[in-house]
Design a protein around this motif. Structure first.
Motif, mmCIF file in Angstrom:
data_model
loop_
_atom_site.group_PDB
_atom_site.id
_atom_site.type_symbol
_atom_site.label_atom_id
_atom_site.label_comp_id
_atom_site.label_asym_id
_atom_site.label_seq_id
_atom_site.Cartn_x
_atom_site.Cartn_y
_atom_site.Cartn_z
ATOM 1 N N TYR A 193 96.518 73.148 79.795
ATOM 2 C CA TYR A 193 97.407 74.477 79.407
ATOM 3 C C TYR A 193 96.384 75.313 78.804
ATOM 4 C CZ TYR A 193 100.573 77.200 76.834
ATOM 5 O OH TYR A 193 101.100 78.294 76.091
ATOM 6 N N ASP A 194 96.497 76.557 78.972
ATOM 7 C CA ASP A 194 95.699 77.644 78.187
ATOM 8 C C ASP A 194 96.765 78.769 77.569
ATOM 9 O OD1 ASP A 194 94.198 79.624 77.164
ATOM 10 O OD2 ASP A 194 92.733 79.360 78.643
ATOM 11 N N PRO A 195 97.046 78.841 76.498
ATOM 12 C CA PRO A 195 98.088 79.856 76.184
ATOM 13 C C PRO A 195 97.938 81.333 76.541
ATOM 14 C CG PRO A 195 97.002 78.895 74.282
ATOM 15 C CD PRO A 195 96.631 78.195 75.491
ATOM 16 N N THR A 196 96.513 81.696 76.696
ATOM 17 C CA THR A 196 95.995 82.774 77.070
ATOM 18 C C THR A 196 96.252 83.159 78.669
ATOM 19 O OG1 THR A 196 93.880 82.424 77.501
ATOM 20 C CG2 THR A 196 94.308 82.933 75.247
ATOM 21 N N HIS A 198 98.488 81.049 80.717
ATOM 22 C CA HIS A 198 99.668 80.405 81.158
ATOM 23 C C HIS A 198 100.936 80.635 80.416
ATOM 24 C CE1 HIS A 198 96.401 77.316 82.368
ATOM 25 N NE2 HIS A 198 96.538 78.385 83.281
ATOM 26 N N GLN A 199 102.125 80.858 81.171
ATOM 27 C CA GLN A 199 103.228 80.902 80.558
ATOM 28 C C GLN A 199 104.122 79.494 80.650
ATOM 29 O OE1 GLN A 199 105.495 84.385 81.800
ATOM 30 N NE2 GLN A 199 107.459 83.260 80.988
ATOM 31 N N PRO A 200 104.362 78.717 79.478
ATOM 32 C CA PRO A 200 104.966 77.437 79.720
ATOM 33 C C PRO A 200 106.616 77.700 79.873
ATOM 34 C CG PRO A 200 104.673 77.893 77.420
ATOM 35 C CD PRO A 200 104.095 79.109 78.082
ATOM 36 N N PRO A 203 108.745 75.450 75.100
ATOM 37 C CA PRO A 203 107.714 76.094 74.091
ATOM 38 C C PRO A 203 106.914 74.871 73.366
ATOM 39 C CG PRO A 203 110.018 75.690 73.211
ATOM 40 C CD PRO A 203 109.924 75.570 74.594
ATOM 41 N N GLU A 206 101.524 72.113 74.454
ATOM 42 C CA GLU A 206 100.444 72.241 73.304
ATOM 43 C C GLU A 206 98.976 72.830 74.106
ATOM 44 O OE1 GLU A 206 99.905 69.161 70.649
ATOM 45 O OE2 GLU A 206 101.712 69.413 69.769
ATOM 46 N N ALA A 207 98.236 73.408 73.646
ATOM 47 C CA ALA A 207 96.929 73.660 74.338
ATOM 48 C C ALA A 207 96.160 72.574 74.718
ATOM 49 C CB ALA A 207 96.119 74.519 73.369
ATOM 50 N N LYS A 229 102.868 80.720 85.615
ATOM 51 C CA LYS A 229 104.002 79.842 85.084
ATOM 52 C C LYS A 229 103.667 78.456 85.377
ATOM 53 C CE LYS A 229 107.370 83.485 85.419
ATOM 54 N NZ LYS A 229 106.441 84.681 85.702
#
Length: 240
Positions: A193-196, A198-200, A203, A206-207, A229
């Motif tokens: 997961y990369d918050p820049t 991806h959209q989880p 909430p 975690e990265a 997503k």
């Protein structure tokens, strides 16, 4: 039997949304193209005006140089026939050089202005084209992001009625490729997961946590147009 019915209506809904999106695309494209053409025509008119002014200044400089040369030759002829020197005053070399320098500076200024305007025109066209593409992508974003997932489901279950809808998305896929947009993720791929990017779906992801890509995203260079997503697990319907 119920799943097939739901998927049939899903295919019908996607086809309807696709047709509606194409109508919006044509309408938005015509309006945006009108603005782009108006701006391009204005810049071209300014460029042509400066180009004509540069040509006029160049011709004026050349004409002044020819007049100076004619005056010098005329003075020489007058001296040969013993006419008084006052008939035609001797041209000043310093004034001639000063005139040449002034005209050359004006020529250089106009040349630089034409070059600047030409570069501004090119930059304006690039900026307007980028804005237009981003606007069209936003209007058709659902189709762009959901098509790979629909295609993936049909690959695993070719008996579904929605398979008839897939060929309708091919022009859209080609359009994104021609724009140079990069796809973010692959459907059902497990990634960190990369918050820049991806959209989880929850909430608390975690990265660096392993997640699955449910719907792909897109980016234009460093600009993320639509994040992919992601979810910790794939749904049972998708995994079936």
């Amino acid at each position: 039997m119920e799943d097939n019915t739901n998927l049939f209506w899903f295919g019908f809904l996607v086809e309807f949304v696709f047709i509606l999106a194409i109508v919006k695309l044509v309408d938005a494209g015509s309006k945006s193209n009108g603005k782009l053409d108006a701006e391009r025509n204005r810049l071209k008119r300014d460029y042509q005006r400066l180009e004509q002014e540069l040509q006029l200044k160049t011709e004026l400089m050349q004409e002044n140089l020819r007049l100076q040369a004619l005056r010098q030759r005329t003075d020489q002829v007058m001296q040969l026939i013993h006419l008084p020197e006052e008939v035609l005053p001797e041209p000043s070399t310093s004034e001639t050089l000063k005139l040449q320098a002034t005209l050359q500076q004006e020529n250089d200024r106009l040349s630089q202005e034409c070059l600047r305007l030409q570069q501004a025109l090119q930059q304006q066209e690039v900026a307007l084209t980028t804005t237009l593409r981003h606007s069209l992508f936003k209007q058709l974003q659902v189709l762009f992001t959901h098509y790979p997932s629909v295609n993936k489901i049909i690959e695993t279950r070719p008996d579904l009625p929605a398979k008839n809808v897939v060929p309708m998305f091919v022009p859209l896929e080609n359009l994104v490729q021609s724009w140079g947009y990069e796809q973010i993720g692959v459907v059902w791929e497990q990634v960190a997961y990369d918050p820049t990017l991806h959209q989880p779906d929850t909430p608390d992801i975690e990265a660096g946590e392993l997640v699955y890509v449910r719907f792909v995203g897109y980016r234009d260079g460093n600009t993320v147009l639509s994040p992919a997503k992601v979810s910790r697990t794939l749904t049972k319907t998708i995994g079936a």
